[in-house]
Design a protein around this motif. Structure first.
Motif, mmCIF file in Angstrom:
data_model
loop_
_atom_site.group_PDB
_atom_site.id
_atom_site.type_symbol
_atom_site.label_atom_id
_atom_site.label_comp_id
_atom_site.label_asym_id
_atom_site.label_seq_id
_atom_site.Cartn_x
_atom_site.Cartn_y
_atom_site.Cartn_z
ATOM 1 N N SER A 1 55.765 19.896 41.786
ATOM 2 C CA SER A 1 55.306 20.417 43.079
ATOM 3 C C SER A 1 53.869 20.895 43.110
ATOM 4 O O SER A 1 53.251 20.934 44.166
ATOM 5 C CB SER A 1 56.214 21.567 43.511
ATOM 6 N N GLY A 2 53.312 21.306 41.960
ATOM 7 C CA GLY A 2 51.986 21.916 42.005
ATOM 8 C C GLY A 2 51.993 23.137 42.911
ATOM 9 O O GLY A 2 52.964 23.890 42.966
ATOM 10 N N SER B 1 61.096 23.267 44.727
ATOM 11 C CA SER B 1 59.757 22.871 44.272
ATOM 12 C C SER B 1 59.563 23.325 42.827
ATOM 13 O O SER B 1 59.407 24.521 42.549
ATOM 14 C CB SER B 1 58.699 23.487 45.179
ATOM 15 N N VAL B 2 59.574 22.349 41.912
ATOM 16 C CA VAL B 2 59.613 22.632 40.481
ATOM 17 C C VAL B 2 58.276 22.260 39.840
ATOM 18 O O VAL B 2 57.686 21.223 40.161
ATOM 19 C CB VAL B 2 60.747 21.833 39.803
ATOM 20 N N ASP B 3 57.814 23.104 38.926
ATOM 21 C CA ASP B 3 56.608 22.767 38.164
ATOM 22 C C ASP B 3 56.629 23.534 36.843
ATOM 23 O O ASP B 3 57.140 24.658 36.788
ATOM 24 C CB ASP B 3 55.335 23.109 38.941
ATOM 25 N N VAL B 4 56.053 22.913 35.807
ATOM 26 C CA VAL B 4 56.008 23.554 34.489
ATOM 27 C C VAL B 4 54.819 24.489 34.333
ATOM 28 O O VAL B 4 54.770 25.277 33.392
ATOM 29 C CB VAL B 4 55.964 22.500 33.356
ATOM 30 N N GLY C 1 61.994 31.111 52.202
ATOM 31 C CA GLY C 1 63.387 30.698 52.350
ATOM 32 C C GLY C 1 63.565 29.206 52.547
ATOM 33 O O GLY C 1 64.686 28.693 52.404
ATOM 34 N N LYS C 2 62.485 28.494 52.853
ATOM 35 C CA LYS C 2 62.561 27.046 53.024
ATOM 36 C C LYS C 2 62.002 26.323 51.795
ATOM 37 O O LYS C 2 62.560 25.321 51.343
ATOM 38 C CB LYS C 2 61.802 26.618 54.279
ATOM 39 N N VAL C 3 60.888 26.822 51.274
ATOM 40 C CA VAL C 3 60.345 26.311 50.009
ATOM 41 C C VAL C 3 60.789 27.264 48.905
ATOM 42 O O VAL C 3 60.510 28.465 48.958
ATOM 43 C CB VAL C 3 58.811 26.216 50.049
ATOM 44 N N ILE C 4 61.463 26.720 47.890
ATOM 45 C CA ILE C 4 61.996 27.519 46.789
ATOM 46 C C ILE C 4 61.206 27.184 45.525
ATOM 47 O O ILE C 4 61.427 26.135 44.912
ATOM 48 C CB ILE C 4 63.495 27.221 46.555
ATOM 49 N N PRO C 5 60.253 28.036 45.108
ATOM 50 C CA PRO C 5 59.468 27.766 43.893
ATOM 51 C C PRO C 5 60.319 27.973 42.639
ATOM 52 O O PRO C 5 61.050 28.960 42.522
ATOM 53 C CB PRO C 5 58.341 28.797 43.961
ATOM 54 N N ASP D 1 61.109 22.738 33.983
ATOM 55 C CA ASP D 1 61.069 21.280 33.866
ATOM 56 C C ASP D 1 62.118 20.689 34.803
ATOM 57 O O ASP D 1 63.303 21.061 34.732
ATOM 58 C CB ASP D 1 61.358 20.888 32.422
ATOM 59 N N ALA D 2 61.705 19.777 35.659
ATOM 60 C CA ALA D 2 62.641 19.163 36.604
ATOM 61 C C ALA D 2 63.769 18.427 35.895
ATOM 62 O O ALA D 2 64.842 18.221 36.473
ATOM 63 C CB ALA D 2 61.892 18.203 37.528
ATOM 64 N N ALA D 3 63.553 18.061 34.642
ATOM 65 C CA ALA D 3 64.600 17.368 33.890
ATOM 66 C C ALA D 3 65.803 18.257 33.638
ATOM 67 O O ALA D 3 66.919 17.772 33.438
ATOM 68 C CB ALA D 3 64.048 16.863 32.560
ATOM 69 N N THR D 4 65.595 19.576 33.649
ATOM 70 C CA THR D 4 66.692 20.496 33.352
ATOM 71 C C THR D 4 67.165 21.262 34.588
ATOM 72 O O THR D 4 68.061 22.101 34.487
ATOM 73 C CB THR D 4 66.256 21.514 32.281
#
Length: 276
Positions: free
Chosen positions: A130-131, A149-152, A171-175, A179-182
């Motif tokens: 997601s950045g 929204s996932v980011d390392v 509440g709409k965007v969940i940071p 790792d999206a793999a997990t």
């Protein structure tokens, strides 16, 4: 005074032909790429841009390549205020960003809007890389949906959290830092975004694990111009990998987005996962 005239005043005639002609403005920061022979003149070149480009208060130079999962290239401020943090406005959305710590480019502006325009109310979306929210924020502003929204990169997630507040999409965007793999969302998702060419192909198995039948994958990769049809080759490669994973899919949209190096272009595929 125009930029060309300013550069003529600070560069020797023999070096003028190598002066940067392209630049990117993020917020009030102007980003340049200089060939090595121009580095001794970097400050003077920076001052020229500072005086010629409206609204710019910082000029910085990329001094290395964008590498790694965090997609950050070293940045050197050569003129103006000594900072790399700014707030960028894109189609009415606000993105706070530190360009020395996270990846962001204005060159994806059209793509952010193109993808956001497809999302419908009620959808659940997973942005695997997601950045600071370049895709996630416009999606959440345009539709009543949920965007995981996932980011390392912890810096990216911190700025994403700020941008969620700036754009009022709590509440709409969940940071999610990780790792999206997990990561496994609470339910299957309608749409997966994979805007990291470095890793998208290797993460297809994780995308199909959590997407609904009939869902859409927005897949980004680099194509190499070496004869033939590189975009068609990419389609075959991606759909072939999906078949290996037990998924029938159809590429419903594709395009070469922009050149990123000689004979190398960034491309996108919109892939529809077949339903029953």
């Amino acid at each position: 005074m125009k930029l060309r005239q300013r550069l003529e005043k600070v560069l020797p005639p023999s070096m003028l032909q190598y002066a940067p002609r392209k630049f990117e403005v993020v917020g009030d920061i102007c980003i340049l790429k200089l060939r090595e022979s121009l580095f001794p003149y970097a400050s003077k070149i920076g001052e020229a841009f500072l005086g010629a480009v409206p609204g710019v208060r910082v000029v910085a130079v990329r001094v290395g390549k964008t590498t790694g999962e965090e997609r950050v290239a070293p940045l050197l401020v050569v003129a103006g205020e000594q900072r790399t943090e700014t707030v960028h406005r894109e189609h009415g959305y606000l993105f706070k960003v530190d360009l020395s710590k996270v990846y962001f480019t204005t060159k994806l502006s059209f793509e952010h809007q193109r993808v956001a325009s497809q999302v419908k109310n009620g959808e659940v979306v997973l942005n695997m890389f997601s950045g600071i929210g370049g895709f996630s924020i416009p999606i959440a502003k345009r539709a009543n949906c949920t965007v995981y929204s996932v980011d390392v990169n912890p810096h990216a997630i911190r700025y994403l959290e700020e941008n969620v507040k700036l754009n009022r999409v709590e509440g709409k965007v969940i940071p999610i830092l990780g790792d999206a793999a997990t990561f496994t969302p609470p339910s299957l998702v309608d749409r997966v975004l994979m805007p990291l060419p470095l890793k998208a192909y290797s993460y297809l198995n994780h995308a199909v694990r959590i997407i609904k039948k009939g869902g859409t994958i927005h897949y980004y990769d680099v194509v190499v111009e070496k004869g033939g049809s590189p975009l068609e080759e990419l389609k075959l490669r991606v759909t072939g990998r999906l078949r290996e994973l037990g998924v029938d899919a159809e590429v419903v949209f594709s395009r070469r987005m922009r050149s990123i190096a000689p004979r190398r272009s960034l491309a996108v595929l919109d892939v529809k996962v077949d339903g029953d």
